[in-house]
Design a protein around this motif. Structure first.
Motif, PDB file in Angstrom:
ATOM      1  N   ASN A 131     -47.473  -6.243  -1.194  1.00 14.05           N
ATOM      2  CA  ASN A 131     -47.582  -4.785  -1.329  1.00 14.05           C
ATOM      3  C   ASN A 131     -46.780  -4.071  -0.250  1.00 14.05           C
ATOM      4  N   VAL A 150     -48.620  -5.284 -12.179  1.00  9.88           N
ATOM      5  CA  VAL A 150     -49.177  -6.524 -12.735  1.00  9.88           C
ATOM      6  C   VAL A 150     -49.644  -6.305 -14.167  1.00  9.88           C
ATOM      7  N   PHE A 155     -49.375  -1.735  -7.350  1.00  9.97           N
ATOM      8  CA  PHE A 155     -49.374  -3.178  -7.599  1.00  9.97           C
ATOM      9  C   PHE A 155     -50.162  -3.502  -8.866  1.00  9.97           C
ATOM     10  N   ASP A 172     -49.254 -19.313 -12.594  1.00  7.89           N
ATOM     11  CA  ASP A 172     -48.532 -18.046 -12.597  1.00  7.89           C
ATOM     12  C   ASP A 172     -49.503 -16.889 -12.358  1.00  7.89           C
ATOM     13  N   LYS A 173     -50.664 -16.926 -13.005  1.00  9.37           N
ATOM     14  CA  LYS A 173     -51.658 -15.870 -12.814  1.00  9.37           C
ATOM     15  C   LYS A 173     -52.201 -15.877 -11.395  1.00  9.37           C
ATOM     16  N   LEU A 205     -49.765 -14.447  -8.482  1.00  5.92           N
ATOM     17  CA  LEU A 205     -49.694 -12.995  -8.313  1.00  5.92           C
ATOM     18  C   LEU A 205     -50.809 -12.499  -7.397  1.00  5.92           C
ATOM     19  N   ASN A 206     -52.002 -13.041  -7.543  1.00  3.21           N
ATOM     20  CA  ASN A 206     -53.109 -12.639  -6.682  1.00  3.21           C
ATOM     21  C   ASN A 206     -52.858 -13.066  -5.239  1.00  3.21           C
ATOM     22  N   ALA A 250     -49.984 -13.511  -3.862  1.00  7.27           N
ATOM     23  CA  ALA A 250     -48.892 -12.689  -3.339  1.00  7.27           C
ATOM     24  C   ALA A 250     -49.435 -11.360  -2.833  1.00  7.27           C
ATOM     25  N   ALA A 251     -50.409 -10.794  -3.533  1.00  6.40           N
ATOM     26  CA  ALA A 251     -51.014  -9.540  -3.078  1.00  6.40           C
ATOM     27  C   ALA A 251     -51.746  -9.745  -1.760  1.00  6.40           C
ATOM     28  N   PHE A 300     -46.652  -6.277 -16.391  1.00  6.10           N
ATOM     29  CA  PHE A 300     -46.145  -7.633 -16.551  1.00  6.10           C
ATOM     30  C   PHE A 300     -46.959  -8.396 -17.592  1.00  6.10           C
ATOM     31  N   TRP A 301     -48.295  -8.313 -17.492  1.00  9.26           N
ATOM     32  CA  TRP A 301     -49.122  -9.086 -18.418  1.00  9.26           C
ATOM     33  C   TRP A 301     -49.104  -8.514 -19.829  1.00  9.26           C
TER      34      TRP A 301
END
Length: 127
Positions: A92, A106, A102, A79-80, A83-84, A86-87, A109-110
């Motif tokens: 973005n 994030v 962004f 999951d962590k 996100l990276n 996806a960026a 979210f965290w």
């Protein structure tokens, strides 16, 4: 009023054979219920629990719980990482995020995830 039948096999325990103590009503009273007979019948269960092999029990628990915990930690790690990725792959631009939007999203979210994880841990500990 008839006396209710006990929920478990009381192994020959009859109301007249129960020892009388000052805090316990006599067995001849009609106020006794199933719970009283259950407690009287299970007094010897403490001796049985002393014979449990704790090492074997721990191994059995470890074999069932550790794989589930491992899967949860792997999913959390994925999951962590997602996100990276996806960026990097352009989320973005697709979401029209500018500047530090962004990073702020994030972080929010965290922070929410951390708060939920702490409260879940406290709930599980209280159970």
């Amino acid at each position: 009023m008839e006396q209710p039948e006990p929920l478990i096999d009381v192994q020959g325990l009859k109301p007249d054979s129960v020892a009388r103590t000052p805090d316990v009503p006599s067995a001849n009273e009609k106020s006794l219920d199933r719970a009283y007979f259950f407690v009287e019948a299970s007094r010897g269960a403490a001796d049985e629990s002393a014979s449990i092999d704790l090492k074997r029990l721990r191994r059995k628990i470890d074999r069932r719980i550790l794989p589930m915990m491992f899967c949860c930690f792997v999913m959390q790690c994925i999951d962590k990482i997602v996100l990276n990725y996806a960026a990097l792959m352009g989320i973005n631009e697709q979401l029209h995020l500018r500047g530090k939007n962004f990073s702020n999203a994030v972080s929010a979210f965290w922070i929410a995830y951390l708060i939920a994880e702490i409260s879940t841990g406290q709930y599980l500990r209280s159970q």
